[in-house]
Design a protein around this motif. Structure first.
Motif: not given
Length: 395
Positions: A70, A74, A189
């Protein structure tokens, strides 16, 4: 109410990349030991190490990238893994000695660990929450198909073409997986609704899920038994003069898994893990025993069916148990823990067994391992089986 779409472009791409990566792994694992013996006059133990060190590399790759994926990103992690995967695949063409082959296998395994950890994390991210279990089930089927097609291609090509042609095919698969990944979209994210807390510092809990360790240890033991099939079936087939039949071994293995898994999956959800695991232990043990006494192609392939029904379903069942035993926010670590123990069993197994084989035939080895698998039923009972009913009640 309409279900959210599962079979999106990105889901198909990630599953396809995972299929190709796993395909190369299983294609090479059944031929690389014989290649090491023929090309570099490797000992049986060295041949086992050449086979197993790849999986040890995969284990290293998972451990290294698991806590960093992370931070790197990714999709970026996937590209790094795939680029290095292609580079290390090309190293098979540099034929120096057995030591260089070992280095190549280790590095190739590390890159697979990085790339496959990325695909597993990405697929869990892009699958709709309400279809998570179903989606991961379908995603895992890409690896199941690869376990059939890879060894089938490997054993077939080893009879009709050179090792160099096999390496060229593996390189093509690697390049194609890299090219396919360019079309993949992975949400940032920040776009995701939930962001998991990260534990600071170097702690075991950052790499391993403690609640998954008992069932993962059972997985390690049965994977150790299965590693003998993966690594030495080709040697055994030569020993008993059943090379042609052996080329179909993993095909019937995977057909057995594909046809039984929907049934065993429903049985697991409805009745609990014990209803799948105990019969699977017996089927796996009987399959290994039949393999030990195989004197014709039909018996060899029947052993493949039983091992598929046994180990093939134990693998998916123990993974489901590992995930069910852990909180939702630790699900990724539980999956990682499961694969670390699985990789350790598959990776160290061939090397350890390589020291035993010189003192017995392959048939005797499979006979002994059938007893080991049968006895490991007791291990499962004490580590999980006796508690399985209360877990079902609490769900």
């Amino acid at each position: 109410m309409n279900k959210p779409k599962l079979w999106t472009k990105d889901f198909i791409i990630v599953s396809s990349v995972n299929f190709l990566l796993t395909l190369v792994f299983y294609l090479l694992i059944v031929i690389i030991g014989v290649y090491a013996v023929d090309r570099f006059q490797a000992t049986t133990s060295q041949a086992g190490l050449v086979t197993g060190i790849f999986i040890i590399g995969t284990l290293i790759g998972r451990l290294v990238i698991g806590s960093s994926i992370d931070k790197i990103g990714r999709k970026k992690t996937l590209f790094i893994g795939l680029i290095l995967y292609v580079i290390t695949t090309s190293m098979y063409f540099i034929q120096v000695d057995i030591n260089f082959l070992l280095i190549t296998r280790l590095l190739h395994g590390i890159t697979l660990g990085v790339a496959s950890t990325a695909t597993g994390t990405i697929v869990a991210q892009i699958i709709p929450t309400t279809r998570k279990g179903e989606g991961i089930g379908y995603y895992s089927m890409s690896a199941t198909l690869a376990t059939a097609i890879g060894p089938f291609i490997g054993l077939l090509m080893s009879q009709h073409s050179s090792a160099e042609m096999i390496f060229i095919l593996c390189l093509i698969f690697g390049i194609f997986s890299l090219a396919t990944a360019f079309f993949l979209y992975v949400p940032k994210l920040e776009d995701m609704p939930i962001k998991e807390p990260v534990t600071k510092g170097i702690k075991l809990a950052n790499f391993i899920e403690p609640k998954a360790i008992p069932i993962a240890f059972v997985t390690l033991v049965v994977a150790f038994g299965y590693s003998s099939v993966l690594s030495y079936i080709n040697f055994y087939a030569i020993e008993i003069d059943q090379v042609s039949a052996a080329s179909f071994f993993f095909l019937v293995y995977s057909i057995a898994v594909l046809f039984s898994r929907p049934f065993t999956g429903r049985l697991l959800d409805l009745k609990g893990a014990n209803y799948v695991m105990y019969p699977a232990f017996i089927l796996f043990a009987v399959g290994l025993f039949l393999l030990s006494i195989a004197n014709n192609g039909l018996l060899l392939l029947l052993a493949g069916v039983l091992i598929g029904l046994g180990f093939g379903n134990m693998q998916s069942c123990t993974q489901a148990i590992a995930v069910k035993l852990t909180p939702a926010h630790r699900m990724g670590l539980a999956t990682s823990t499961f694969f670390i123990f699985l990789d350790a069993g598959l990776g160290f197994g061939p090397y350890i067994l390589g020291f035993i084989i010189p003192f017995m035939t392959y048939g005797k080895l499979y006979g002994i391992l059938s007893v080991v698998i049968l006895l490991s039923t007791a291990l499962y009972f004490f580590l999980h089986g006796k508690k399985a009913k209360q877990h079902m009640v609490s769900e």
